[in-house]
Write a protein that holds these residues in place. Sequence first.
Motif, PDB file in Angstrom:
ATOM      1  N   LEU A 288       3.309  15.447   6.505  1.00  0.00           N
ATOM      2  CA  LEU A 288       2.880  14.144   7.020  1.00  0.00           C
ATOM      3  C   LEU A 288       1.883  13.490   6.062  1.00  0.00           C
ATOM      4  CD1 LEU A 288       3.617  12.550   9.464  1.00  0.00           C
ATOM      5  CD2 LEU A 288       1.669  13.535  10.685  1.00  0.00           C
TER       6      LEU A 288
ATOM      7  N   ASP B 288      -5.740  12.075   2.053  1.00  0.00           N
ATOM      8  CA  ASP B 288      -4.724  11.069   1.675  1.00  0.00           C
ATOM      9  C   ASP B 288      -5.058  10.470   0.309  1.00  0.00           C
ATOM     10  OD1 ASP B 288      -3.574  11.388   4.168  1.00  0.00           O
ATOM     11  OD2 ASP B 288      -4.380   9.521   4.994  1.00  0.00           O
TER      12      ASP B 288
ATOM     13  N   ARG C 196     -11.474  17.911   0.991  1.00  0.00           N
ATOM     14  CA  ARG C 196     -10.303  18.788   0.999  1.00  0.00           C
ATOM     15  C   ARG C 196     -10.077  19.461  -0.374  1.00  0.00           C
ATOM     16  NH1 ARG C 196     -10.644  18.904   5.637  1.00  0.00           N
ATOM     17  NH2 ARG C 196      -9.472  17.779   7.212  1.00  0.00           N
TER      18      ARG C 196
ATOM     19  N   PRO D 261     -18.364   4.732  13.727  1.00  0.00           N
ATOM     20  CA  PRO D 261     -18.707   3.452  13.082  1.00  0.00           C
ATOM     21  C   PRO D 261     -19.963   3.570  12.224  1.00  0.00           C
ATOM     22  CG  PRO D 261     -18.185   3.124  15.402  1.00  0.00           C
ATOM     23  CD  PRO D 261     -18.244   4.612  15.184  1.00  0.00           C
TER      24      PRO D 261
HETATM   25  N1  LIG Z   1      -3.399  10.958  12.526  1.00  0.00           N
HETATM   26  C1  LIG Z   1      -2.298  10.738  11.807  1.00  0.00           C
HETATM   27  O1  LIG Z   1      -1.236  10.456  12.334  1.00  0.00           O
HETATM   28  C2  LIG Z   1      -2.368  10.841  10.340  1.00  0.00           C
HETATM   29  C3  LIG Z   1      -3.591  10.853   9.721  1.00  0.00           C
HETATM   30  N2  LIG Z   1      -3.716  10.780   8.408  1.00  0.00           N
HETATM   31  C4  LIG Z   1      -5.034  10.523   7.834  1.00  0.00           C
HETATM   32  O2  LIG Z   1      -6.020  11.271   8.476  1.00  0.00           O
HETATM   33  C5  LIG Z   1      -7.082  10.410   8.851  1.00  0.00           C
HETATM   34  C6  LIG Z   1      -7.850  11.017   9.962  1.00  0.00           C
HETATM   35  O3  LIG Z   1      -8.373  12.217   9.460  1.00  0.00           O
HETATM   36  P1  LIG Z   1      -9.516  13.058  10.173  1.00  0.00           P
HETATM   37  O4  LIG Z   1      -9.170  13.288  11.562  1.00  0.00           O
HETATM   38  O5  LIG Z   1      -9.729  14.247   9.328  1.00  0.00           O
HETATM   39  O6  LIG Z   1     -10.739  12.091  10.168  1.00  0.00           O
HETATM   40  P2  LIG Z   1     -11.390  11.202   9.005  1.00  0.00           P
HETATM   41  O7  LIG Z   1     -10.925  11.592   7.671  1.00  0.00           O
HETATM   42  O8  LIG Z   1     -11.232   9.809   9.434  1.00  0.00           O
HETATM   43  O9  LIG Z   1     -12.945  11.521   9.109  1.00  0.00           O
HETATM   44  C7  LIG Z   1     -13.446  12.578   9.843  1.00  0.00           C
HETATM   45  C8  LIG Z   1     -14.490  13.298   9.056  1.00  0.00           C
HETATM   46  O10 LIG Z   1     -15.491  12.415   8.613  1.00  0.00           O
HETATM   47  C9  LIG Z   1     -16.776  12.776   9.131  1.00  0.00           C
HETATM   48  N3  LIG Z   1     -17.370  11.520   9.585  1.00  0.00           N
HETATM   49  C10 LIG Z   1     -17.267  10.917  10.788  1.00  0.00           C
HETATM   50  N4  LIG Z   1     -17.896   9.738  10.787  1.00  0.00           N
HETATM   51  C11 LIG Z   1     -18.403   9.577   9.550  1.00  0.00           C
HETATM   52  C12 LIG Z   1     -19.147   8.551   8.926  1.00  0.00           C
HETATM   53  N5  LIG Z   1     -19.468   7.429   9.592  1.00  0.00           N
HETATM   54  N6  LIG Z   1     -19.491   8.701   7.633  1.00  0.00           N
HETATM   55  C13 LIG Z   1     -19.143   9.800   6.960  1.00  0.00           C
HETATM   56  N7  LIG Z   1     -18.445  10.809   7.502  1.00  0.00           N
HETATM   57  C14 LIG Z   1     -18.084  10.718   8.777  1.00  0.00           C
HETATM   58  C15 LIG Z   1     -16.528  13.768  10.225  1.00  0.00           C
HETATM   59  O11 LIG Z   1     -17.524  14.722  10.198  1.00  0.00           O
HETATM   60  C16 LIG Z   1     -15.166  14.346   9.884  1.00  0.00           C
HETATM   61  O12 LIG Z   1     -15.275  15.487   9.119  1.00  0.00           O
HETATM   62  C17 LIG Z   1      -6.385   9.102   9.132  1.00  0.00           C
HETATM   63  O13 LIG Z   1      -7.235   8.002   9.131  1.00  0.00           O
HETATM   64  C18 LIG Z   1      -5.383   9.064   8.004  1.00  0.00           C
HETATM   65  O14 LIG Z   1      -5.981   8.577   6.821  1.00  0.00           O
HETATM   66  C19 LIG Z   1      -2.583  10.778   7.487  1.00  0.00           C
HETATM   67  O15 LIG Z   1      -2.747  11.833   6.587  1.00  0.00           O
HETATM   68  C20 LIG Z   1      -1.246  10.878   8.137  1.00  0.00           C
HETATM   69  C21 LIG Z   1      -1.116  10.947   9.575  1.00  0.00           C
END
Ligand SMILES: NC(=O)C1=CN([C@@H]2O[C@H](COP(=O)(O)OP(=O)(O)OC[C@H]3O[C@@H](n4cnc5c(N)ncnc54)[C@H](O)[C@@H]3O)[C@@H](O)[C@H]2O)[C@@H](O)CC1
Length: 478
Positions: free
Chosen positions: A26, A62, A87, A142
Amino acid sequence: MLHAHTVEQVRAAEADLLARLPEGALMQRAAAGLAYAVLDFLGTAYGRRVLLLVGSGDNGGDALYAGALLARRGVQVEAWLLSDAARAAGVDALRAAGGTVLASPPIGQRPHAPASEFRGLVPNRATFDVVVDGIVGIGGRPGLRPEATKALEMLAGIPVVAVDTPSGVDVDTGETDGPHVVADLTVTFGTHKTCHLVDPAARACGAVHLVDIGLDLPDAPVEALQAADVAALLPRPAADAHKYTRGVVGVRAGSATYPGAAVLSVSGAACGLAGMVRYDGDPAALDQVRAAHPEVVGPGRVQAWVVGSGSDAGAEDAVRRSVADDVPLLIDADALAFADLARGRATVLTPHAGELARLLDVERAQVEARMLEHARLAARRYDAVVLLKGRHTVVARPDGQVRVTTTGTPWLATAGAGDVLGGLVGALLAAGLDPFDAASAGSWLHGAAATLAAQDGPIVASDVAAALPVVLGSLVGT
Ligand SMILES: NC(=O)C1=CN([C@@H]2O[C@H](COP(=O)(O)OP(=O)(O)OC[C@H]3O[C@@H](n4cnc5c(N)ncnc54)[C@H](O)[C@@H]3O)[C@@H](O)[C@H]2O)[C@@H](O)CC1
Ligand SMILES: [K+]
């Protein structure tokens, strides 16, 4: 229809798909879509230089995998890891593809020092063609941490491509309470999110590009009509239609002081979508209405009323008399103060932020900062469809369903444009559309007409009405 799903809905759909796909597939889909969008943005790969801002989650993942793909295509890719937890597999992939990782400036130790103190630590920052924002996506809270804020300050002026969402915005509400990325392009995955449609966050997205990753999604709570949806909603006269079966729209707007409001409301109502337009406003405006629209007739039975700007006393009386008719109502401008009287009727309210603030007894700035929340709140409280005007108008139904208008141009911020919109939505109500469809389709058409009219330069409200037939013509032919 363009759909915006909640983070919770996206997570559930993602879990479903992840269980059926090989590990990492994915993210590879997302990364490939992102890499192609960045290439498209760059125009060419060779000689281009891209900086990835990488956070700790999958959003950073990503960015790293897309960076690896770009590096293989000849782009010079560097990554700035904003978190120690970035990562590792993604970092390895980037390195294996020929990308490099910058030694991050020690911002964490002195988060309050000015960005200029760190600028020299990012080599040749001026030669980056694009910054890729992989700080946070749908998992982010946010706001931004000091490292990210400072990095963005140091890189100010370089175009930004945001991964999934501009980091720092509130994904599910479209609010922007803290520092956030302002992107030129946002590449999102699977479906749109609320922040891509609802302001102020939508303004921070730049252009939005959707990459299909195969998610199977439920109905979305927020959506945006597209041209084909509006075309399907438009009333078309039946073969045996006469003017009464097509619907009669009545206009109660304008006054001796503001005869133009009557003329403009009627010009929206007289868009051709209803069979007849009646004017029953201040007689002082009648001559001007008749001069501009000879087809308009006087008071009588209607299938929908448009009650707009007039003198205060006149507005209350106009709302009362319209409510007594038991037909759908559009209530605008001065008449909004009497919206309470229309409870129990099929009603569309069309406030701007200041008018909605008065309806809800809150500050205007609150409404502008939280458009979705306040449009939904007013729709529930008044049991009406609420069309909150803005760059991206928000149309909310009492059950919380929302449509956002993405047509339009900043030139539409012109006196009287709201009067044209009111008349147009009234015509759609008279033609039999339900209030939610009438308001959202009317708003879409209004924005499209303004955009068309503004192709030739600055516009006034009557230009919007004048452009409606061309927009409607392009749709009814489809
Ligand atoms: N959910 C889906 O269907 C998919 C998600 N994907 C990617 O995965 C992302 C989501 O990944 P995650 O769930 O790992 O979350 P994120 O990568 O959006 O961020 C979460 C991480 O950031 C930290 N964090 C939270 N708020 C913060 C802030 N304000 N400043 C700095 N760090 C902060 C948290 O501690 C956590 O480790 C999506 O936005 C997308 O880019 C894609 O790879 C494909 C599919
Ligand atoms: K991001």
